[in-house]
Design a protein around this motif. Structure first.
Motif, mmCIF file in Angstrom:
data_model
loop_
_atom_site.group_PDB
_atom_site.id
_atom_site.type_symbol
_atom_site.label_atom_id
_atom_site.label_comp_id
_atom_site.label_asym_id
_atom_site.label_seq_id
_atom_site.Cartn_x
_atom_site.Cartn_y
_atom_site.Cartn_z
ATOM 1 N N SER A 92 0.832 -1.203 0.000
ATOM 2 C CA SER A 92 0.000 0.000 0.000
ATOM 3 C C SER A 92 0.868 1.254 0.000
ATOM 4 O O SER A 92 0.626 2.196 -0.758
ATOM 5 N N ALA A 93 1.889 1.249 0.833
ATOM 6 C CA ALA A 93 2.774 2.413 0.909
ATOM 7 C C ALA A 93 3.545 2.600 -0.393
ATOM 8 O O ALA A 93 3.610 3.697 -0.935
ATOM 9 N N VAL A 94 4.106 1.531 -0.918
ATOM 10 C CA VAL A 94 4.909 1.626 -2.137
ATOM 11 C C VAL A 94 4.051 2.077 -3.314
ATOM 12 O O VAL A 94 4.481 2.888 -4.132
ATOM 13 N N PHE A 151 11.555 -0.053 -10.475
ATOM 14 C CA PHE A 151 12.201 -0.997 -9.565
ATOM 15 C C PHE A 151 13.184 -1.906 -10.282
ATOM 16 O O PHE A 151 14.074 -2.481 -9.666
ATOM 17 N N ALA A 152 13.047 -2.065 -11.594
ATOM 18 C CA ALA A 152 13.965 -2.907 -12.356
ATOM 19 C C ALA A 152 15.297 -2.209 -12.625
ATOM 20 O O ALA A 152 16.285 -2.859 -12.968
ATOM 21 N N ASP A 153 15.352 -0.901 -12.439
ATOM 22 C CA ASP A 153 16.577 -0.124 -12.653
ATOM 23 C C ASP A 153 17.628 -0.577 -11.639
ATOM 24 O O ASP A 153 17.380 -0.581 -10.433
ATOM 25 N N PRO A 154 18.815 -0.962 -12.110
ATOM 26 C CA PRO A 154 19.871 -1.395 -11.182
ATOM 27 C C PRO A 154 20.292 -0.308 -10.193
ATOM 28 O O PRO A 154 20.893 -0.608 -9.173
ATOM 29 N N GLY A 155 19.961 0.946 -10.475
ATOM 30 C CA GLY A 155 20.290 2.040 -9.572
ATOM 31 C C GLY A 155 19.264 2.260 -8.481
ATOM 32 O O GLY A 155 19.382 3.183 -7.685
ATOM 33 N N VAL A 171 6.368 -5.699 -6.954
ATOM 34 C CA VAL A 171 6.640 -4.381 -7.543
ATOM 35 C C VAL A 171 7.660 -4.444 -8.678
ATOM 36 O O VAL A 171 8.025 -3.419 -9.244
ATOM 37 N N GLY A 172 8.140 -5.645 -8.990
ATOM 38 C CA GLY A 172 9.076 -5.795 -10.095
ATOM 39 C C GLY A 172 10.521 -5.532 -9.738
ATOM 40 O O GLY A 172 11.336 -5.237 -10.613
ATOM 41 N N TYR A 173 10.853 -5.654 -8.457
ATOM 42 C CA TYR A 173 12.249 -5.490 -8.026
ATOM 43 C C TYR A 173 12.941 -6.842 -8.202
ATOM 44 O O TYR A 173 12.559 -7.828 -7.568
ATOM 45 N N PRO A 174 13.961 -6.926 -9.070
ATOM 46 C CA PRO A 174 14.528 -8.225 -9.432
ATOM 47 C C PRO A 174 15.536 -8.818 -8.440
ATOM 48 O O PRO A 174 15.985 -9.937 -8.616
ATOM 49 N N ARG A 175 15.884 -8.078 -7.410
ATOM 50 C CA ARG A 175 16.866 -8.561 -6.451
ATOM 51 C C ARG A 175 16.211 -8.779 -5.084
ATOM 52 O O ARG A 175 15.074 -8.379 -4.871
ATOM 53 N N VAL A 230 13.981 3.176 -2.179
ATOM 54 C CA VAL A 230 12.627 3.145 -1.630
ATOM 55 C C VAL A 230 12.723 2.392 -0.313
ATOM 56 O O VAL A 230 13.175 1.251 -0.284
ATOM 57 N N VAL A 231 12.312 3.063 0.751
ATOM 58 C CA VAL A 231 12.293 2.445 2.073
ATOM 59 C C VAL A 231 10.843 2.253 2.449
ATOM 60 O O VAL A 231 10.088 3.227 2.547
ATOM 61 N N ALA A 232 10.443 1.013 2.631
ATOM 62 C CA ALA A 232 9.068 0.702 3.032
ATOM 63 C C ALA A 232 9.131 0.072 4.423
ATOM 64 O O ALA A 232 9.907 -0.860 4.660
ATOM 65 N N ALA A 233 8.333 0.596 5.331
ATOM 66 C CA ALA A 233 8.319 0.101 6.698
ATOM 67 C C ALA A 233 6.886 -0.154 7.124
ATOM 68 O O ALA A 233 5.987 0.600 6.777
ATOM 69 N N ALA A 234 6.685 -1.239 7.868
ATOM 70 C CA ALA A 234 5.337 -1.551 8.339
ATOM 71 C C ALA A 234 5.418 -2.403 9.598
ATOM 72 O O ALA A 234 6.398 -3.115 9.824
#
Length: 170
Positions: A75-77, A85-89, A128-132, A164-168
């Motif tokens: 929800s936060a993201v 999110f796929a960007d290596p940076g 979210v499509g983050y590959p790592r 991106v820092v997600a906390a819950a």
């Protein structure tokens, strides 16, 4: 030592008082609070003074196939502006004090595995499509701040361009 400045470009909130910083700030400015005496989840004979999501709020937030904790992170993201999110940076950091601790009951199959923060972080990353594998920070009540400091330092070191820092916590 000179430290490159790091800026917060966006923020998101999912709370019992509302979704997003404007809703929460309006509630605070209006003198409203979500803290009240409530039945203790799992033992309704006892009460606790806390801000808890009611059943309707939980239904509105929960994503099928994800725990409530994982749904809070998503929800936060999803409230943030578009992030590649796929960007290596891009760095994804997940922070929590308790994570899915509520799943640790005999009634939940594979509770020990499903409650592991690394498992939840991986599910959120895939969603979210983050590959790592994201970085997981769990340092008691300071987890969120520790995660922000970690992300800041990684950006200052040039290890990533954005984080991106997600906390819950539930």
């Amino acid at each position: 030592m000179f430290e490159e400045p790091v800026f917060v470009a966006a923020s998101a909130l999912t709370t019992p008082m509302g979704m997003g910083a404007p809703a929460v700030l309006d509630a605070i400015a209006g003198g409203r609070s979500a803290v009240k005496v409530q039945p203790l989840p799992g033992d309704e004979a006892k009460t606790v003074c806390a801000a808890l999501f009611d059943a309707g709020q939980q239904r509105g937030i929960t994503v099928p196939g994800y725990s409530f904790f994982e749904s809070l992170l998503l929800s936060a993201v999803k409230q943030l502006p578009v992030v590649d999110f796929a960007d290596p940076g891009t760095l994804l950091v997940i922070a929590s004090t308790k994570g899915n601790i509520g799943l640790l009951t005999p009634a939940v199959p594979d509770a020990q595995l499903r409650s592991a923060l690394v498992v939840s972080a991986g599910k959120v990353a895939r969603a979210v499509g983050y590959p790592r594998q994201p970085v997981v920070v769990s340092n008691a009540c300071i987890s969120g701040m520790s995660a922000l400091l970690y992300a800041k330092r990684m950006m200052q070191l040039g290890a990533c361009r954005q984080a991106v820092v997600a906390a819950a916590d539930c």
